[in-house]
Design a protein around this motif. Structure first.
Motif, mmCIF file in Angstrom:
data_model
loop_
_atom_site.group_PDB
_atom_site.id
_atom_site.type_symbol
_atom_site.label_atom_id
_atom_site.label_comp_id
_atom_site.label_asym_id
_atom_site.label_seq_id
_atom_site.Cartn_x
_atom_site.Cartn_y
_atom_site.Cartn_z
ATOM 1 N N GLN A 43 0.859 -1.193 0.000
ATOM 2 C CA GLN A 43 0.000 0.000 0.000
ATOM 3 C C GLN A 43 0.893 1.240 0.000
ATOM 4 O OE1 GLN A 43 -1.867 1.758 3.308
ATOM 5 N NE2 GLN A 43 -3.917 1.594 2.478
ATOM 6 N N ASN A 69 -6.325 3.761 0.050
ATOM 7 C CA ASN A 69 -6.149 5.166 0.416
ATOM 8 C C ASN A 69 -6.175 6.015 -0.854
ATOM 9 O OD1 ASN A 69 -3.632 4.852 -0.784
ATOM 10 N ND2 ASN A 69 -2.548 4.678 1.157
ATOM 11 N N GLU A 70 -5.830 7.282 -0.739
ATOM 12 C CA GLU A 70 -5.942 8.202 -1.872
ATOM 13 C C GLU A 70 -5.081 7.758 -3.054
ATOM 14 O OE1 GLU A 70 -7.181 11.325 -4.171
ATOM 15 O OE2 GLU A 70 -8.009 10.593 -2.291
ATOM 16 N N SER A 72 -4.300 4.800 -3.917
ATOM 17 C CA SER A 72 -4.715 3.505 -4.467
ATOM 18 C C SER A 72 -5.475 3.639 -5.782
ATOM 19 C CB SER A 72 -5.573 2.752 -3.458
ATOM 20 O OG SER A 72 -4.917 2.628 -2.219
ATOM 21 N N LYS A 79 -8.226 -5.192 -1.440
ATOM 22 C CA LYS A 79 -8.069 -5.403 0.001
ATOM 23 C C LYS A 79 -8.254 -6.893 0.265
ATOM 24 C CE LYS A 79 -9.781 -3.882 4.535
ATOM 25 N NZ LYS A 79 -9.987 -5.229 5.103
#
Length: 331
Positions: A43, A69-70, A72, A79
Motif C-alpha cells: 500500500q 487510500n488516496e 490507491s 483489500k
C-alpha cells in the motif's frame, strides 16, 4: 532547463531504496516488455510512480490487508489477506513483496511465500530485513532512539520483534526444496541505514527543518552506489526467484559500490549539519522561551505587588468596611 526530480527521491532512503532496487531488477529482466505485477502488501505509491516516470508498460495490482487510500486510485487495488489469495495459479507475470515477511508470524511465513510463488508465472521478488545479530542490534538502537523521543516502541519495529525477522537459512532451504533458481541482493548497508533512519524517525516526533531532511534523503537516494549502500552487513535482503529457472541473473552485478570518498564525506557532513542545526535551533528556542517566561513572571510579580498595594490601601479598607456595614440588619 533541468527537469525537477520525481517526489519519491525525497523519501526516507529506507522506503526509496527497496522499490528502486526492485524496479531496477524488473527493468533489467523484462525491459519494455508488457508485464503484470502483483505487489503483495504494497500500500504505497512509490513503485507505481517509478514505473510511470520511466514509461514502463507494467500493469500493477496491489494486494494489501489495509483499506485503500488516496494513492490507491492510481492502480488496481484489492483489500485482502496474502495468506488466502483468491487468484488462480500463475495469475501474474511477476509477484513482488517488500517488507511484509517480517510482519508475518513464524508459523505462517512459509504459507506466505508459497502463495506468492503460486500466483506468479515467471518471477517472484521477496525483500525484507532478514535476521542477523547486526540487523537485530541496529533495529534495537533505532527503536530505543524512537522510544526516548516518544515514550513508546516504534510500531513497525516492535512488530519485527514480535513476529521475528525471517532467517536466510529458512528462506534458502525452502527455495532449494522446491528446486527453484534464485539470486540474492544485499542492500541497505546497516551503518547507512542507521544514519538515515534516525533523522527520519526524529521527524516523526519533533518538527525539524523539512527542507534539510528532504535534501539529505534526496542526496543519499541519488548516490546509493557511491555511498556504498551495497556493502556487506546489509539491513535488507532481496531474493530474486525464477519460477521457470529461465531467468539470467547476470544483471545483479549492477548492484555494486562505486566508493566515492568525497560523496561519503559530503553525506556525513549533511548529517552533522542537520543534527547540529536542530540543536542550535532548539537551544535558541529554549532561550527565547526562558526569556518569555521570565518576562511574564516579571509582569505577574508587578501585578501581584499592585494588587497587594491596593489591598493595603486605606481606600480599599474603607470600601470594605462600608460594604460590611451595608449588610448589617436595619441599615
Amino acid at each position: 532547463m533541468t527537469q525537477p526530480q520525481p517526489w519519491y527521491y525525497s523519501l526516507p532512503p529506507d522506503a526509496f531504496s527497496r522499490y528502486f532496487i526492485i524496479e531496477s531488477a524488473l527493468k533489467k529482466i523484462f525491459g519494455t516488455k508488457p508485464i503484470s505485477i502483483l505487489d503483495v502488501g504494497g500500500q504505497d505509491n512509490s513503485l507505481w510512480a517509478m514505473i510511470k516516470n520511466d514509461n514502463l508498460p507494467y500493469d500493477l495490482t496491489v494486494l494489501d490487508i489495509l483499506p485503500a487510500n488516496e494513492s490507491s486510485k492510481n492502480y488496481h487495488y484489492i483489500k485482502g489477506d496474502a495468506l488466502k489469495m483468491k487468484f488462480s495459479d500463475n495469475s501474474f507475470d511477476t509477484v513482488i513483496s517488500t517488507d511484509v515477511l517480517e510482519h508475518i508470524p513464524d508459523n505462517s511465513k512459509e504459507e506466505f511465500i508459497r502463495q506468492c510463488l503460486r500466483v506468479a508465472k515467471d518471477l517472484v521478488i521477496i525483500a525484507a530485513p532478514f535476521h542477523s545479530d547486526d540487523s537485530h542490534y541496529g533495529e534495537q538502537l533505532a527503536n530505543n532512539f524512537y522510544k526516548k523521543l516518544s515514550g513508546r516502541d516504534h510500531k513497525w519495529l516492535s512488530e519485527h520483534f514480535k513476529a521475528n525477522k525471517p532467517g536466510k537459512e529458512f528462506m534458502e532451504n525452502l527455495l532449494k526444496s522446491k528446486k527453484l533458481k534464485f539470486a540474492f541482493i544485499g542492500g541497505n548497508n546497516l551503518e547507512n541505514w542507521l544514519l538515515t533512519i534516525l533523522p527520519n524517525l526524529l521527524s516523526e516526533k519533533i518538527l525539524i527543518n523539512k527542507k534539510k531532511l528532504e535534501n539529505l534523503n534526496s542526496y543519499f537516494n541519488n548516490n546509493l552506489f557511491e555511498l556504498n549502500d551495497f556493502s556487506p552487513r546489509g539491513y535488507r535482503s532481496f531474493y530474486i526467484i525464477s519460477k521457470k529457472n529461465n531467468i539470467n541473473f547476470d544483471f545483479i552485478t549492477i548492484f555494486k559500490n562505486k566508493n566515492d570518498s568525497n560523496k561519503i564525506l559530503r553525506f556525513k557532513e549533511m548529517i552533522i549539519k542537520l543534527f547540529a542545526g536542530e540543536i542550535i535551533h532548539r537551544d535558541k528556542t529554549v532561550k527565547d522561551l526562558n526569556n518569555l517566561v521570565a518576562s511574564k513572571q516579571k509582569e505577574i510579580n508587578n501585578l501581584s505587588k499592585t494588587l497587594q498595594d491596593i489591598y493595603n490601601s486605606k481606600t480599599y479598607k474603607l470600601s470594605l468596611t462600608l460594604r460590611r456595614l451595608k449588610n448589617l440588619p436595619g441599615i
